[in-house]
Design an enzyme around this catalytic site. Structure first.
Site, mmCIF file in Angstrom:
data_model
loop_
_atom_site.group_PDB
_atom_site.id
_atom_site.type_symbol
_atom_site.label_atom_id
_atom_site.label_comp_id
_atom_site.label_asym_id
_atom_site.label_seq_id
_atom_site.Cartn_x
_atom_site.Cartn_y
_atom_site.Cartn_z
ATOM 1 N N GLY A 81 9.136 -3.601 -2.129
ATOM 2 C CA GLY A 81 9.850 -2.403 -1.691
ATOM 3 C C GLY A 81 9.191 -1.833 -0.447
ATOM 4 O O GLY A 81 8.513 -2.521 0.311
ATOM 5 N N GLY A 82 9.349 -0.533 -0.272
ATOM 6 C CA GLY A 82 8.782 0.131 0.903
ATOM 7 C C GLY A 82 7.277 -0.014 0.988
ATOM 8 O O GLY A 82 6.681 0.122 2.067
ATOM 9 N N GLY B 206 7.203 -21.052 34.303
ATOM 10 C CA GLY B 206 6.930 -19.671 33.898
ATOM 11 C C GLY B 206 5.768 -19.596 32.923
ATOM 12 O O GLY B 206 5.019 -18.617 32.900
ATOM 13 N N ALA B 207 5.609 -20.662 32.138
ATOM 14 C CA ALA B 207 4.529 -20.666 31.150
ATOM 15 C C ALA B 207 3.166 -20.642 31.844
ATOM 16 O O ALA B 207 2.200 -20.096 31.309
ATOM 17 C CB ALA B 207 4.657 -21.881 30.242
HETATM 18 C C1 HXC Z 1 4.931 3.107 -13.039
HETATM 19 C C2 HXC Z 1 4.538 0.894 -13.488
HETATM 20 C C3 HXC Z 1 5.173 0.521 -12.302
HETATM 21 C C4 HXC Z 1 5.692 1.545 -11.478
HETATM 22 C C5 HXC Z 1 4.495 -1.252 -13.264
HETATM 23 N N1 HXC Z 1 4.154 -0.235 -14.068
HETATM 24 N N2 HXC Z 1 5.145 -0.819 -12.202
HETATM 25 N N3 HXC Z 1 4.420 2.172 -13.850
HETATM 26 N N4 HXC Z 1 5.551 2.814 -11.899
HETATM 27 N N5 HXC Z 1 6.281 1.270 -10.338
HETATM 28 C C6 HXC Z 1 3.407 -0.314 -15.318
HETATM 29 C C7 HXC Z 1 4.218 -0.931 -16.434
HETATM 30 O O1 HXC Z 1 4.942 0.059 -17.077
HETATM 31 C C8 HXC Z 1 3.122 -1.501 -17.310
HETATM 32 O O2 HXC Z 1 2.555 -0.457 -18.067
HETATM 33 C C9 HXC Z 1 2.071 -1.933 -16.331
HETATM 34 O O3 HXC Z 1 2.336 -1.213 -15.123
HETATM 35 C C10 HXC Z 1 2.130 -3.406 -16.003
HETATM 36 O O4 HXC Z 1 3.460 -3.749 -15.715
HETATM 37 P P1 HXC Z 1 4.166 -5.021 -16.343
HETATM 38 O O5 HXC Z 1 5.599 -4.911 -16.022
HETATM 39 O O6 HXC Z 1 3.756 -5.199 -17.749
HETATM 40 O O7 HXC Z 1 3.462 -6.171 -15.502
HETATM 41 P P2 HXC Z 1 4.068 -7.513 -14.953
HETATM 42 O O8 HXC Z 1 4.865 -8.185 -16.041
HETATM 43 O O9 HXC Z 1 2.942 -8.249 -14.357
HETATM 44 O O10 HXC Z 1 5.097 -7.076 -13.821
HETATM 45 C C11 HXC Z 1 4.634 -6.439 -12.658
HETATM 46 C C12 HXC Z 1 5.834 -5.903 -11.856
HETATM 47 C C13 HXC Z 1 6.705 -5.001 -12.765
HETATM 48 C C14 HXC Z 1 6.658 -7.069 -11.317
HETATM 49 C C15 HXC Z 1 5.256 -5.130 -10.673
HETATM 50 O O11 HXC Z 1 5.854 -4.084 -13.430
HETATM 51 C C16 HXC Z 1 7.733 -4.252 -12.011
HETATM 52 O O12 HXC Z 1 8.783 -4.806 -11.638
HETATM 53 N N6 HXC Z 1 7.494 -2.982 -11.778
HETATM 54 C C17 HXC Z 1 8.420 -2.093 -11.130
HETATM 55 C C18 HXC Z 1 8.474 -2.379 -9.686
HETATM 56 C C19 HXC Z 1 9.342 -1.384 -8.960
HETATM 57 O O13 HXC Z 1 10.566 -1.405 -9.073
HETATM 58 N N7 HXC Z 1 8.688 -0.438 -8.267
HETATM 59 C C20 HXC Z 1 9.317 0.576 -7.540
HETATM 60 C C21 HXC Z 1 9.796 -0.073 -6.283
HETATM 61 S S1 HXC Z 1 10.448 1.055 -5.158
HETATM 62 P P3 HXC Z 1 1.836 -0.711 -19.433
HETATM 63 O O14 HXC Z 1 1.525 0.663 -19.939
HETATM 64 O O15 HXC Z 1 2.797 -1.479 -20.294
HETATM 65 O O16 HXC Z 1 0.589 -1.489 -19.136
HETATM 66 C C22 HXC Z 1 9.173 1.387 -4.209
HETATM 67 C C23 HXC Z 1 9.550 2.287 -3.125
HETATM 68 C C24 HXC Z 1 8.432 2.491 -2.204
HETATM 69 O O17 HXC Z 1 8.102 0.981 -4.361
HETATM 70 C C25 HXC Z 1 9.022 3.167 -1.027
HETATM 71 C C26 HXC Z 1 8.030 3.471 0.013
HETATM 72 C C27 HXC Z 1 8.711 3.965 1.228
#
Ligand code: HXC
Length: 508
Positions: A169-170, A404-405
């Site tokens: 993502g971002g 040119g290079a």
């Molecule tokens: C809060 C999160 C989290 C998040 C993971 N966790 N991502 N908690 N916010 N974004 C927590 C899970 O709940 C879990 O908690 C622990 O971290 C580990 O995650 P798992 O899913 O068990 O791990 P894994 O299977 O290895 O998968 C990792 C992952 C997945 C692929 C990153 O967690 C995931 O898809 N997370 C969400 C990603 C996402 O959509 N993020 C927001 C994107 S938007 P527990 O308590 O069970 O250990 C964004 C915008 C930014 O980032 C913009 C900036 C401009």
């Protein structure tokens, strides 16, 4: 007193457990180190001084008020690498998946501000699920605060990102705005939208690794500068790498004692150029034989192999090397090689690192693919970068410098300080055969051959350019290291300033 100390110690110990043993084990099971273990490898032993160990998030939604872990998913502070100060942050995947809350971002901002204040590099170890979902917009604000600092720090202190887990993502845009990115194979990925979203929107089925793994970004996209086998390799590479860089744009690059004689002769370079102009040779060999102890830290070795970029040292002092590589596409300049080298040249210029350019270039790559994808604009990037650079620039033309290079590759006309050519250099508007086929169109084969020979005799050498002063000297290849070392000594106090401007307008 001892009770107070005991309290501090127990709080410290609790904080250092991050998300707890179960999650630490899960991290290890994926072949990854924890945030703290990574810092132990990265930094000199015992040098890490942590800040903000007790910072917690302030979110009260979705039951978060009952889930507070000191440190809030990122370990921050300072330490040294071979004795030199660096600021670091290391995201802790065991705490809410290393996700970024407002407070987590605030911690990163604090180390960036501290680094800027004293002029020290920032190294970010990224391993995060992205925005802390429970916090929503507060997290987005946190990202933007980091982005703003990345931009302010750009060109002031070196910024290095290691991607050691998810970065999606971002969140990708903070590393993207740092100077260099190293990724770990198989355990790290970067993409703006993941495979699921890609499938929904475009119907494409792609794995995480294919979409944004270390190999993809180190070969195809050039987002990453290096793909390393595992966490340890990546962290050790970062240590070596930082050793080449100055701490800030106000500092010189660190100097290392050098056992390699500055005037070491390298007779093998006298015969490295093959007799046939179309035969390749490995420019790595020329580079290694010139640099101290043959040490060359190449960046983006898997991307646009027709140009080589990386760091080395001469007499213990860092130089940035840019070189056409005849082994790949005959060393031609194309879109990717121009972009790769332009960014590298600008980094060197921003951080006062002299640029050493080895030239063997047959020109720009022809074709609709290149033209329609903007070789004009992208080629201009490299031209622009060399022309604006005020650091010492030494150029060695080993063989072809066509069209040119020739101008682009740090020529005299772009304020090259010392422009050398080997006797094998051919500095011309184009290769002899192509030139003759244009100016003597319609002649028979024998006629073309005769004119080609005539053209070669006249132009396929360095002396026409040298007679105009475009080349400062035609040198023995075996003396290349010596001439460069002498040149760099002379140029140590070079003073050259571009006219005042708010900023330039490089063709982006
Ligand atoms: C809060 C999160 C989290 C998040 C993971 N966790 N991502 N908690 N916010 N974004 C927590 C899970 O709940 C879990 O908690 C622990 O971290 C580990 O995650 P798992 O899913 O068990 O791990 P894994 O299977 O290895 O998968 C990792 C992952 C997945 C692929 C990153 O967690 C995931 O898809 N997370 C969400 C990603 C996402 O959509 N993020 C927001 C994107 S938007 P527990 O308590 O069970 O250990 C964004 C915008 C930014 O980032 C913009 C900036 C401009």
């Amino acid at each position: 007193m001892s009770a107070n100390i005991a309290e501090m110690e127990s709080r410290r110990a609790a904080a250092k457990m991050g998300g707890g043993q179960r999650r630490i084990d899960a991290q290890h099971a994926k072949g990854k180190l924890t945030a703290r273990e990574r810092l132990e490898v990265l930094l000199d032993e015992g040098s890490f001084e942590e800040m903000d160990l007790y910072v917690e998030h302030d979110c009260v939604d979705f039951g978060m008020q009952d889930q507070k872990i000191p440190g809030d998913g990122v370990v921050t502070g300072s330490g040294t690498i071979n004795g030199r100060l660096v600021y670091v942050f290391s995201q802790d995947f065991t705490v809410f998946g290393g996700s970024l809350s407002a407070r987590h971002a605030q911690k990163i901002c604090k180390v960036m501000d501290a680094a800027m204040k004293v002029g020290a590099p920032v190294i970010g170890l990224n391993d995060s699920g992205g925005a802390r979902i429970q916090e929503g917009v507060a997290s987005l604000g946190g990202y933007a605060d980091v982005f703003q600092r990345n931009v302010m720090a750009s060109g002031v202190v070196p910024q290095l990102s290691l991607i050691m887990g998810p970065c999606a993502g971002g969140a990708v845009y903070s590393p993207a705005m740092t100077d260099f990115i190293f990724m770990v194979k198989d355990s790290s990925y970067m993409f703006v939208t993941g495979p699921e979203v890609v499938k929904t929107v475009t119907n494409e089925i792609v794995t995480q690794e294919e979409l944004g793994g270390a190999i993809t970004h180190s070969s195809k996209t050039s987002v990453s500068d290096l793909a390393l086998e595992n966490d340890i390799e990546a962290l050790l590479a970062a240590r070596d790498f930082i050793d080449f860089l100055p701490s800030s744009n106000r500092d010189d690059a660190p100097e290392r004692p050098c056992a390699d004689a500055w005037d070491r002769m390298e007779p093998s370079l006298d015969t490295i150029i093959p007799p046939n102009a179309n035969q390749p040779y490995d420019m790595h060999e020329v580079i290694r034989k010139t640099l101290d102890e043959g040490e060359f830290f190449e960046v983006q070795p898997m991307h646009a192999g027709n140009i080589l970029c990386g760091f080395g040292r001469i007499e213990g002092k860092t130089v940035g090397v840019v070189a056409n590589q005849p082994m790949v596409l005959a060393g031609v300049l194309d879109i990717n090689s121009s972009k790769k080298a332009a960014r590298f040249v600008r980094f060197c210029d921003a951080f006062n690192i002299p640029i050493l350019t080895f030239v063997d270039v047959p020109g720009f790559l022809p074709g609709t693919d290149q033209e329609h994808n903007g070789i004009i604009k992208h080629g201009a990037k490299l031209l622009f970068a060399y022309a604006e650079a005020t650091v010492p620039k030494i150029t060695v033309i080993t063989r072809k410098a066509y069209g040119g290079a020739y101008d682009v590759m740090s020529s005299k006309h772009l304020r090259g300080d010392l422009n050398y050519a080997w006797p094998t250099a051919e500095i011309a508007v184009m290769g002899a055969k192509g030139a003759v086929e244009i100016i003597f169109r319609g002649q028979d084969v024998d006629g073309i051959a005769a004119k080609t020979k005539e053209y070669e005799d006249r132009f396929a050498n360095p002396f026409v350019a040298a007679s105009r002063g475009y080349i400062d000297e035609v040198i023995y290849p075996h003396s290349t290291r010596r001439r460069i070392a002498l040149g760099l000594r002379k140029l140590r106090n070079k003073a050259l300033e571009n006219p005042w401007k708010k900023h330039d307008n490089i063709p982006l």
